[in-house]
Scaffold this active site. Sequence first.
Site, PDB file in Angstrom:
ATOM      1  N   ASP A  98       0.828  -1.201   0.000  1.00 47.70           N
ATOM      2  CA  ASP A  98       0.000   0.000   0.000  1.00 47.70           C
ATOM      3  C   ASP A  98       0.864   1.253   0.000  1.00 47.70           C
ATOM      4  OD1 ASP A  98      -2.399   1.383  -0.032  1.00 47.70           O
ATOM      5  OD2 ASP A  98      -3.241   0.298   1.672  1.00 47.70           O
ATOM      6  N   ASP A 147     -10.585   1.768  -3.239  1.00 48.12           N
ATOM      7  CA  ASP A 147     -11.002   1.422  -1.880  1.00 48.12           C
ATOM      8  C   ASP A 147     -12.522   1.316  -1.774  1.00 48.12           C
ATOM      9  OD1 ASP A 147      -8.510   1.185  -0.789  1.00 48.12           O
ATOM     10  OD2 ASP A 147      -8.484   3.153   0.176  1.00 48.12           O
TER      11      ASP A 147
END
Length: 705
Positions: free
Chosen positions: A441, A505
């Site tokens: 990430d 997301d």
Amino acid sequence: MNQFIHLTSLNHSCIIKVDRVPEIVHWGARIAQIDADLLLSTERPISQARLDVDIPLSLCPELGSGHFNAPGIEGHRNGHDWAPVFHTTDTQANDHQAVFTLQDDIANLELTIEVLLDHDSDVLQKRISVRNLGSEVYTLNKLSSTLTLPHHANELMTFHGRWCQEFQNQRQALEHGGFMQENRRGRTSHENFPGLFVGSKGFSEQQGNVWGFHLGWSGNHQLRADVKSDGRRFVQAGELLLAGEIQLAENDIYQTPWLYGVYSNQGLNGISDRFHTFVRHSILRFPTQKPRPVHLNTWEGIYFDHNPDYIMKMASEAADMGVERFIIDDGWFVGRDHERAALGDWYLDEKKYPNGLEPVIEHVNTLGMEFGLWVEPEMVSQDSNLFRAHPDWVLGLSGYQQPSGRWQYVLDLQNPECFQYLFDRLDDLLTRYNICYLKWDMNRELVQPGHQGKAAVRGQTQALYQLLDALTSAHPSVEIESCSSGGGRIDFEILKRTHRFWASDCNDALERQSIQRGMSYFFPPEVMGAHIGPGECHSTNRRHSINMRGVTALGGHMGVELDPVKETAEEKQAFAHYIQLHKQHRHLLHSGRTFRIDSANKDQYIYGVVGANQDGQEELLITVCQLAMPEYALPSPLRISHIDVHARYQLNIVEMPKTSFQLMKQAPKWLDKTLELNGDNLKEVGITLPILDPESALIVHLKKI
């Protein structure tokens, strides 16, 4: 010197005239041969009240020669040598590649321009290098790749977005002036994906001449499309350099990222088909050739609440549903109980995992699943042991207090000690544990990205590539996902080092339809992470049926993102159904040709894939997604493209929203039958669809017989 270089591919030609400078005269459909009079037939008139000589729109347009739009190169040597004019000194070429060397003996600069036309995919690649031949430092402000377009390329499609709403597109006329996009966020970004399309007015999914472009670079970029006052058009793309970022000493070289371009006379479908072929053959490198494993990621299921016994229950439930790879997301490392602490301290939290991580991994493996782990190596929390020991490792400028982003800061990967620490920690994790997959990430933009006081986005980006390269060299069997708060770092260059993108997301199925559509123009389904989320989406609080969630996730690299222990037996059975449906068709989904169908109804999105199944038979899987309330009482027929009009097909429904039956007093009688129809019937007449609820989807399966 007047000559033509003719690059060819399976379907296309790129013809470059080489005079003082190289200039593209044709890039599009394949030309069988260059006629002797082509040089004369392409000679331009010289307008009154303008410069007295013709100014070529070259592969690197020069301000110094009279190009008044965007020059390809900008820079200076202590205020001098700011308007170079180059001449070609060498040309090397074959059928698929040309390399031009150009020089300016006054400015003491040398350019190398590489142009490649990939035979199988028709994708054109271009990059430029500049070498400083002078003894004094040359400050480079800009070096961008330029590709020309014909006059009938007069409509522009670009991309915008934000967190949880990536890959949105917009259109505008390209008739005068132009368009410019600049990204200074230090990553590819949610807002400004480095890609665009230019085509004939009204180009669609299936129709029109279109040229597509993508800059393969994970840092700052500048992207533009311009129309000169004489009607000539061009697209230009390159790295956006911050002040003083590139200082070239004598014989130093700067090289641009690759610009990728492709032409299609079959609308956007032709663009995505060619980009997908290129990615599969030339960009993507999976460690092993196996089906893409179905994921379960723990993030939206448990967030930071880690209990090994409970996680093992989640794994058991996941395996029962057909999951093949189990990933523990954020919260596993020491002190990571919330988002404001512990980034950088990549050691297992032994309070949460008193028996270590091994029992969990062993349990996951015993269930027949691979194990994966979340990391965010480029970041550090102020409340962390690493920051307390090495505050000087933060990427920034001394004396300033830069704002945090998501309560974290960026580490300076150009610092050798910092780089080595990160490699050592990741190498230790991958050596110590049986980890097959890293979810990598990167959750914030770069603010004041300074290394030793100087602007350092380029250096940071290259150091990231080096870290990934070193790690994959040491652990070649490990797959890596590129995640950046979802779709914040998605491009061809990072994909050379990773194997999957987390597209967003946002797991809201309605939002995902547009996000995944935009992404599909550039990237094939097997690298597009797409998960079934819980009934109520955590990012939008909108609820969707399992039909809409399951079908939306089915078309990418499928996963589940929730806590299966808390789901009802009915929901778990439904998850298992869509996972099995995905497995049944994933060979086709992850190897076939993706296409989209122009719908007569603006409230529908119709997309599919065609290819050979594992038995070698041609199959199609087509999804009809009803995005909103139908515009008309009856749906328009589904006319199916991408089929052989001379062949015969079996057709049946493999997924139909049950709630939609209540909308019809009588549903089409063929829904529960297998039809046999000729290809010309399917293409020209089509099939009558049932009425669908808003935010629902059906899937049609066809097999050639």
